[in-house]
Design a protein around this motif. Structure first.
Motif, PDB file in Angstrom:
ATOM      1  N   GLU A   1      41.806  65.527  30.079  1.00 54.99           N
ATOM      2  CA  GLU A   1      41.992  65.821  28.660  1.00 54.99           C
ATOM      3  C   GLU A   1      43.232  66.713  28.555  1.00 54.99           C
ATOM      4  OE1 GLU A   1      39.289  67.619  25.112  1.00 54.99           O
ATOM      5  OE2 GLU A   1      39.341  68.782  26.947  1.00 54.99           O
TER       6      GLU A   1
ATOM      7  N   GLY B   1      45.077  69.112  25.941  1.00 54.43           N
ATOM      8  CA  GLY B   1      44.846  69.775  24.652  1.00 54.43           C
ATOM      9  C   GLY B   1      43.382  70.160  24.537  1.00 54.43           C
TER      10      GLY B   1
ATOM     11  N   SER C   1      35.918  69.551  22.546  1.00 50.20           N
ATOM     12  CA  SER C   1      36.034  68.142  22.963  1.00 50.20           C
ATOM     13  C   SER C   1      35.759  68.012  24.465  1.00 50.20           C
ATOM     14  CB  SER C   1      37.390  67.549  22.593  1.00 50.20           C
ATOM     15  OG  SER C   1      38.438  68.335  23.096  1.00 50.20           O
TER      16      SER C   1
ATOM     17  N   PHE D   1      48.146  76.988  26.947  1.00 52.32           N
ATOM     18  CA  PHE D   1      47.830  78.402  26.698  1.00 52.32           C
ATOM     19  C   PHE D   1      46.513  78.847  27.344  1.00 52.32           C
ATOM     20  CE2 PHE D   1      50.530  77.026  23.131  1.00 52.32           C
ATOM     21  CZ  PHE D   1      51.621  77.846  23.390  1.00 52.32           C
TER      22      PHE D   1
ATOM     23  N   PHE E   1      42.465  61.595  27.547  1.00 54.68           N
ATOM     24  CA  PHE E   1      42.347  61.902  26.123  1.00 54.68           C
ATOM     25  C   PHE E   1      43.464  62.882  25.777  1.00 54.68           C
ATOM     26  CE2 PHE E   1      40.116  64.691  22.825  1.00 54.68           C
ATOM     27  CZ  PHE E   1      40.547  63.893  21.770  1.00 54.68           C
TER      28      PHE E   1
ATOM     29  N   ALA F   1      47.096  67.285  22.230  1.00 53.29           N
ATOM     30  CA  ALA F   1      47.788  68.574  22.373  1.00 53.29           C
ATOM     31  C   ALA F   1      48.757  68.761  21.204  1.00 53.29           C
ATOM     32  CB  ALA F   1      48.468  68.640  23.739  1.00 53.29           C
TER      33      ALA F   1
ATOM     34  N   TRP G   1      55.817  65.044  21.713  1.00 54.93           N
ATOM     35  CA  TRP G   1      54.873  65.513  22.730  1.00 54.93           C
ATOM     36  C   TRP G   1      53.768  64.525  23.109  1.00 54.93           C
ATOM     37  CZ3 TRP G   1      55.685  68.582  26.493  1.00 54.93           C
ATOM     38  CH2 TRP G   1      56.659  69.564  26.377  1.00 54.93           C
TER      39      TRP G   1
HETATM   40  C1  LIG Z   1      44.331  70.382  18.440  1.00 54.39           C
HETATM   41  S1  LIG Z   1      44.134  71.471  19.751  1.00 54.39           S
HETATM   42  C2  LIG Z   1      43.011  70.613  20.810  1.00 54.39           C
HETATM   43  C3  LIG Z   1      41.611  70.486  20.227  1.00 54.39           C
HETATM   44  C4  LIG Z   1      40.572  70.032  21.210  1.00 54.39           C
HETATM   45  N1  LIG Z   1      40.910  68.738  21.802  1.00 54.39           N
HETATM   46  C5  LIG Z   1      39.215  69.903  20.536  1.00 54.39           C
HETATM   47  O1  LIG Z   1      38.957  68.871  19.899  1.00 54.39           O
HETATM   48  O2  LIG Z   1      38.401  70.843  20.640  1.00 54.39           O
HETATM   49  C6  LIG Z   1      45.652  71.372  20.591  1.00 54.39           C
HETATM   50  C7  LIG Z   1      45.776  72.197  21.876  1.00 54.39           C
HETATM   51  O3  LIG Z   1      46.963  71.773  22.534  1.00 54.39           O
HETATM   52  C8  LIG Z   1      47.552  72.886  23.170  1.00 54.39           C
HETATM   53  N2  LIG Z   1      48.977  72.568  23.365  1.00 54.39           N
HETATM   54  C9  LIG Z   1      49.995  72.676  22.476  1.00 54.39           C
HETATM   55  N3  LIG Z   1      51.139  72.208  23.016  1.00 54.39           N
HETATM   56  C10 LIG Z   1      50.831  71.792  24.260  1.00 54.39           C
HETATM   57  C11 LIG Z   1      51.580  71.188  25.304  1.00 54.39           C
HETATM   58  N4  LIG Z   1      52.873  70.884  25.177  1.00 54.39           N
HETATM   59  N5  LIG Z   1      50.935  70.882  26.456  1.00 54.39           N
HETATM   60  C12 LIG Z   1      49.618  71.167  26.611  1.00 54.39           C
HETATM   61  N6  LIG Z   1      48.865  71.731  25.649  1.00 54.39           N
HETATM   62  C13 LIG Z   1      49.453  72.025  24.496  1.00 54.39           C
HETATM   63  C14 LIG Z   1      47.261  74.062  22.248  1.00 54.39           C
HETATM   64  O4  LIG Z   1      47.256  75.270  22.989  1.00 54.39           O
HETATM   65  C15 LIG Z   1      45.898  73.691  21.693  1.00 54.39           C
HETATM   66  O5  LIG Z   1      44.902  74.340  22.453  1.00 54.39           O
END
Ligand SMILES: C[S@@+](CC[C@H](N)C(=O)[O-])C[C@H]1O[C@@H](n2cnc3c(N)ncnc32)[C@H](O)[C@@H]1O
Length: 279
Positions: free
Chosen positions: A61, A63, A69, A94, A142, A145, A151
């Motif tokens: 996964e 993000g 999730s 993060f 999945f 992110a 991205w």
């Molecule tokens: C929409 S949230 C994910 C929600 C999660 N899938 C859920 O449904 O509970 C997006 C996540 O992507 C991470 N993120 C942002 N840019 C990213 C990158 N370039 N690579 C990896 N993670 C990233 C953020 O820190 C955030 O935690």
């Protein structure tokens, strides 16, 4: 009812119906009340049904955020394959939950379903192009992110050499950019899903927020499609370090000819953003 792309394998209705045996009220009741930015109950049905259909022994996964999730995937995979039958890797840039930094990324797993921690490996602090070398081969991905283009496409690139023909990659927020409040931004998952040339499925929600594409060709045969998607204007620029990750990843996995094409792509599309900012 939106048009649901039917495959010869299964329909979205069929996937969502499977979730009734996977996502029980007792599991849902364990959802922590502090989570946010997570997939909806509609998406939970689609995603859990998809993994129960695909039966991946190793998944990734990209993000994670609160980890809700992840918890859904862990629960559905345990019910499908048993507690010793699978692993889930989870990648996030993060360490802390981006909406509430007082919580750790992935903390919902620890709080709601700690019994699944042996099957769960969290990789924080790196983009997927860097983290996938620690993950290795996967049978399902999945991607949820960063939604700004490029991205989602880069996250797809990150999993491509680690997957095989016949596997599924799910994307969240495939129509987010069509919502008035988003003003046509967050276009990454939209491009990936709607420009996909082969078999795909989207949830029955209208508009669908989650969809999945199937690799019907050998992974490297998707590079040409991916390059086309990546040549649509970017919504944000990449740092020199991120560009280096893209270019060296492509060179390592797909050779020098593709490396040169992706280097040219990064230079052109990044320059567009810098020129637009300067004008
Ligand atoms: C929409 S949230 C994910 C929600 C999660 N899938 C859920 O449904 O509970 C997006 C996540 O992507 C991470 N993120 C942002 N840019 C990213 C990158 N370039 N690579 C990896 N993670 C990233 C953020 O820190 C955030 O935690």
């Amino acid at each position: 009812m939106p048009q649901t792309v039917m495959t010869r394998l299964i329909s979205s209705e069929g996937l969502e119906a499977r979730s009734k045996d996977l996502i029980d009220p007792e599991f849902t009741a364990r959802r922590p009340d502090w989570i946010g930015g997570n997939i909806s109950d509609y998406d939970v049905s689609f995603l859990s049904g998809l993994v129960s259909f695909a039966r991946p022994k190793t998944s990734v996964e990209i993000g994670v955020a609160s980890g809700w999730s992840s918890a859904v995937l862990l629960h559905a995979l345990t019910k499908t394959l048993g507690k010793d039958g699978f692993n889930l890797h989870a990648i996030d840039l993060f360490e802390d939950f981006y909406l509430k930094p007082e919580y750790k990324t992935g903390q919902a797993v620890t709080e709601a379903v700690p019994q699944y921690l042996p099957n769960y490996k969290l990789h924080t602090g790196k983009i997927a192009l860097e983290a996938m070398k620690d993950v290795g081969r996967v049978e399902f991905a999945f991607i949820d992110a960063h939604h700004y283009h490029p991205w989602a496409a880069l996250d797809f690139l990150a999993v491509l050499p680690f997957m095989e023909k016949g596997r599924w990659v799910a994307f969240h927020d495939i129509n987010l950019c069509t919502f008035e409040r988003h003003k046509h931004t967050n276009r990454g998952p939209f491009y990936m899903f709607h420009m996909w040339q082969d078999t795909k499925l989207q949830s029955t929600q209208n508009p669908s927020m989650i969809g999945a594409v199937m690799l019907e060709r050998q992974p490297q045969q998707y590079l040409r499609d991916l390059l086309e998607i990546l040549h649509t204007p970017w919504e944000l620029s990449l740092s020199p370090e991120d560009i280096e990750s893209v270019v060296s990843f492509v060179g390592e996995h797909f050779g020098d000819a593709w490396k040169a094409k992706f280097a040219d792509l990064c230079e052109k599309r990044n320059n567009d953003i810098h020129l637009a900012k300067a004008s």
